[in-house]
Design a protein around this motif. Structure first.
Motif, short mmCIF file in Angstrom:
data_model
loop_
_atom_site.label_atom_id
_atom_site.label_comp_id
_atom_site.label_asym_id
_atom_site.label_seq_id
_atom_site.Cartn_x
_atom_site.Cartn_y
_atom_site.Cartn_z
N THR A 106 -8.16 8.26 7.11
CA THR A 106 -9.02 9.45 7.20
C THR A 106 -8.77 10.20 8.50
O THR A 106 -9.13 11.37 8.62
CB THR A 106 -10.50 9.04 7.12
OG1 THR A 106 -10.80 8.09 8.16
CG2 THR A 106 -10.81 8.41 5.77
N THR A 146 -8.43 3.38 -2.87
CA THR A 146 -8.06 3.74 -1.51
C THR A 146 -8.96 3.12 -0.45
O THR A 146 -8.72 3.30 0.74
CB THR A 146 -8.07 5.27 -1.34
OG1 THR A 146 -9.37 5.77 -1.68
CG2 THR A 146 -7.03 5.93 -2.21
N ASP A 147 -10.00 2.41 -0.85
CA ASP A 147 -10.91 1.77 0.11
C ASP A 147 -10.20 0.59 0.76
O ASP A 147 -9.89 -0.40 0.11
CB ASP A 147 -12.18 1.30 -0.61
CG ASP A 147 -13.22 0.76 0.35
OD1 ASP A 147 -12.93 -0.23 1.05
OD2 ASP A 147 -14.33 1.32 0.41
N LEU A 148 -9.93 0.70 2.06
CA LEU A 148 -9.17 -0.32 2.75
C LEU A 148 -9.85 -1.67 2.77
O LEU A 148 -9.22 -2.72 2.63
CB LEU A 148 -8.85 0.12 4.18
CG LEU A 148 -7.74 1.16 4.34
CD1 LEU A 148 -7.65 1.64 5.78
CD2 LEU A 148 -6.41 0.58 3.90
N LYS A 182 -1.58 7.54 3.38
CA LYS A 182 -2.52 8.11 2.41
C LYS A 182 -3.86 7.41 2.39
O LYS A 182 -4.78 7.83 1.68
CB LYS A 182 -1.89 8.09 1.02
CG LYS A 182 -1.53 6.73 0.50
CD LYS A 182 -0.84 6.85 -0.86
CE LYS A 182 -0.38 5.50 -1.40
NZ LYS A 182 0.33 5.62 -2.68
N TYR A 183 -4.00 6.34 3.20
CA TYR A 183 -5.27 5.61 3.25
C TYR A 183 -6.04 5.91 4.54
O TYR A 183 -7.11 5.35 4.77
CB TYR A 183 -5.01 4.10 3.16
CG TYR A 183 -4.30 3.72 1.89
CD1 TYR A 183 -5.00 3.43 0.72
CD2 TYR A 183 -2.91 3.68 1.84
CE1 TYR A 183 -4.34 3.10 -0.44
CE2 TYR A 183 -2.24 3.33 0.68
CZ TYR A 183 -2.96 3.06 -0.46
OH TYR A 183 -2.31 2.73 -1.62
N GLY A 217 -5.18 3.60 -8.08
CA GLY A 217 -5.70 4.67 -7.24
C GLY A 217 -6.75 4.26 -6.24
O GLY A 217 -7.33 5.11 -5.57
N GLY A 230 -9.02 2.94 9.06
CA GLY A 230 -8.66 4.24 8.52
C GLY A 230 -8.62 5.37 9.54
O GLY A 230 -8.28 6.50 9.19
N LEU A 267 0.81 -1.20 0.00
CA LEU A 267 0.00 0.00 0.00
C LEU A 267 0.85 1.26 0.00
O LEU A 267 0.52 2.25 -0.67
CB LEU A 267 -0.94 0.01 1.21
CG LEU A 267 -2.37 -0.49 0.93
CD1 LEU A 267 -2.37 -1.94 0.46
CD2 LEU A 267 -3.24 -0.35 2.17
N ASP A 268 1.95 1.25 0.73
CA ASP A 268 2.80 2.44 0.81
C ASP A 268 3.64 2.66 -0.44
O ASP A 268 3.90 3.80 -0.83
CB ASP A 268 3.72 2.35 2.03
CG ASP A 268 3.02 2.69 3.32
OD1 ASP A 268 1.97 3.36 3.26
OD2 ASP A 268 3.49 2.27 4.39
N VAL A 314 -3.64 -0.79 -6.13
CA VAL A 314 -3.00 0.39 -5.52
C VAL A 314 -2.56 1.37 -6.60
O VAL A 314 -2.78 2.59 -6.49
CB VAL A 314 -1.80 -0.05 -4.65
CG1 VAL A 314 -0.98 1.17 -4.23
CG2 VAL A 314 -2.29 -0.80 -3.42
#
Length: 441
Positions: free
Chosen positions: A427, A83-85, A424-425, A81, A396, A51-52, A78
């Motif tokens: 909130t 981003t939903d974990l 970046k994932y 784009g 998140g 993810l990173d 990834v």
């Protein structure tokens, strides 16, 4: 009164049974995935790296192809784009499952002339793959899945056609860098394909088998290099110790005892040995029911089964392929009972992990900031993954980070006090991190 005759199943019925049993195994796997079993042991570390960085983990050159086969869906997601974990976790699971279904589909094709042989792959999946519940992302899992279709093509009692040679070649290319124990499977394939060169009656068959033997030999040489010059010298000792540790796991004993004793009983026409073939795994399974889980260390040690149990299953498979063994209704019931039984045990043994996961998530919702695990009964699963699990299980919103039990002097994949993962994932990022100390000049 006449007893019902034990009829032989048709090829279509055998393949249908195989598909149904693969669905059962996959169902057990995905039940575990619903409880995040892919985050056992090093799993959250792999997940965070991808993810990173948006790339493969690159843990070891000798395992690169296994990483490609299991991680490509998540890497692709990834990079696209996403981003939903929750969705990314599902894709992580899909990547782990991909080699399993790839191996099954190709094995089903490779065994179409002797469909009963595909059950060796299914027994291997249930007794060896499911055994590694906390290491499902492991590279050895890919070796277990890819080796069987190569083996099936290798022992075909006729020349391979062009398409089969190409498909086998592609599988052997993948086999080049799966896991260090390819030194064993690669040696087996080298011998068999070299033998096929000697038996070949046409130039295409001889040259094709020669190329396949060369690819198999290359995997042996690559594995030998990384065994002699490992990226971590401690791994060799740990692996040898794990061979002993794997003996404590019930699933391999169930699968191997069933296969070996059934073959033995068939070869020597011994009803007592045949009875032991189903009675032994039954007793082991019943005893295992009383356990709430398989300890993570024992599960982790099953990576050595590619060196021990897999060759033994393949040896029995060779004898079976040259025998007149018939797959009857009773034998289908016995195999089905074994595979369904192990799959149910896998689900049963998730109880310990479920309890840990529930307690860990509970601490994350109750606490704020850095959490000393000693304040919560030394909560821990793998020794160094508590901070990583704090991020992947935060949904998140990171309000707390549970430290490792030995956070003062133990191994840390990142500094939990000054660094974050999956930034970046998130909130809600942790606002309690300390500023890193400036480097001394």
């Amino acid at each position: 009164m006449n007893l019902p005759k034990d009829i032989e199943l048709t090829p279509g019925a055998i393949r249908g049974c195989a598909v149904a049993l693969f669905a059962v195994i996959s169902g057990a796997l995905w039940i575990g995935f619903s409880a995040d079993t892919y985050f056992g042991s090093d799993g959250p570390f792999y997940f965070a790296i991808i993810l990173d960085n948006g790339t493969f983990t690159n843990i070891a050159p000798s395992r690169a192809h296994a990483e490609f086969l299991t991680q490509w869906p998540l890497v692709l997601a990834v990079r696209s784009g996403m981003t939903d974990l929750n969705a990314l976790e599902v894709i992580f699971g899909l990547g782990i499952w991909f080699p399993w279904i790839l191996g099954f589909v190709v094995s089903l094709y490779a065994t179409r002339e002797r469909p009963l042989m595909v059950f060796f792959y299914l027994i291997s999946l249930a007794s060896l793959n499911l055994a590694g519940w906390c290491l499902l992302y492991g590279e050895h899992m890919v070796l277990l899945s890819i080796s069987w279709p190569i083996f099936y093509f290798a022992i075909l009692r006729r020349p391979l056609n062009g398409g089969e040679q190409i498909l086998t070649g592609l599988l052997l290319l993948a086999h080049l860098k799966l896991y260090e124990t390819t030194i064993v499977s690669g040696s087996i394939f080298t011998v068999i394909f070299a033998f096929r060169v000697w038996l070949g009656s046409t130039a295409r068959e001889k040259w094709g088998s020669g190329l396949l033997a060369t690819l198999a030999l290359a995997s042996v040489l690559i594995a030998a290099y990384w065994i002699l010059f490992p990226r971590d010298s401690d791994n060799r000792g740990h692996f040898l110790t794990a061979i002993i540790g794997s003996l404590a796991h019930p699933y391999p004993w169930m699968g191997v005892s069933f296969v070996v004793l059934t073959a033995w009983g068939h070869i020597f026409s011994s009803s007592k040995v045949l009875m032991a073939g189903w009675l032994t795994p039954l007793v082991i399974g019943v005893i295992s029911l009383f356990s709430t889980g398989v300890w993570g260390g024992v599960s982790f040690s099953t990576r050595t089964l590619t060196l021990t149990a897999l060759p033994l299953l393949m040896l029995v498979a060779v004898f079976t392929s040259f025998s007149e063994f018939r797959f009857t209704r009773k034998r289908a019931i016995a195999v089905s009972a074994l595979i369904v039984g192990i799959s149910l045990l896998h689900v049963r043994h998730l109880q310990g992990w479920l309890q840990f996961r529930s307690e860990f998530k509970g601490v994350l919702t109750e606490e704020k900031g850095f959490v000393d695990p000693a304040d919560h009964g030394d909560i821990d699963h793998w020794g160094w993954t508590n901070p990583l699990l704090s991020y992947v299980w935060s949904e998140g919103k990171v309000d707390a980070v549970i430290l490792n039990r030995n956070f003062k002097d133990g191994y840390e994949p990142f500094d939990p006090f000054t660094e974050m993962v999956m930034g970046k994932y998130l909130t809600r990022k942790p606002d309690f991190l300390r500023k890193p100390k400036p480097e001394s000049e």
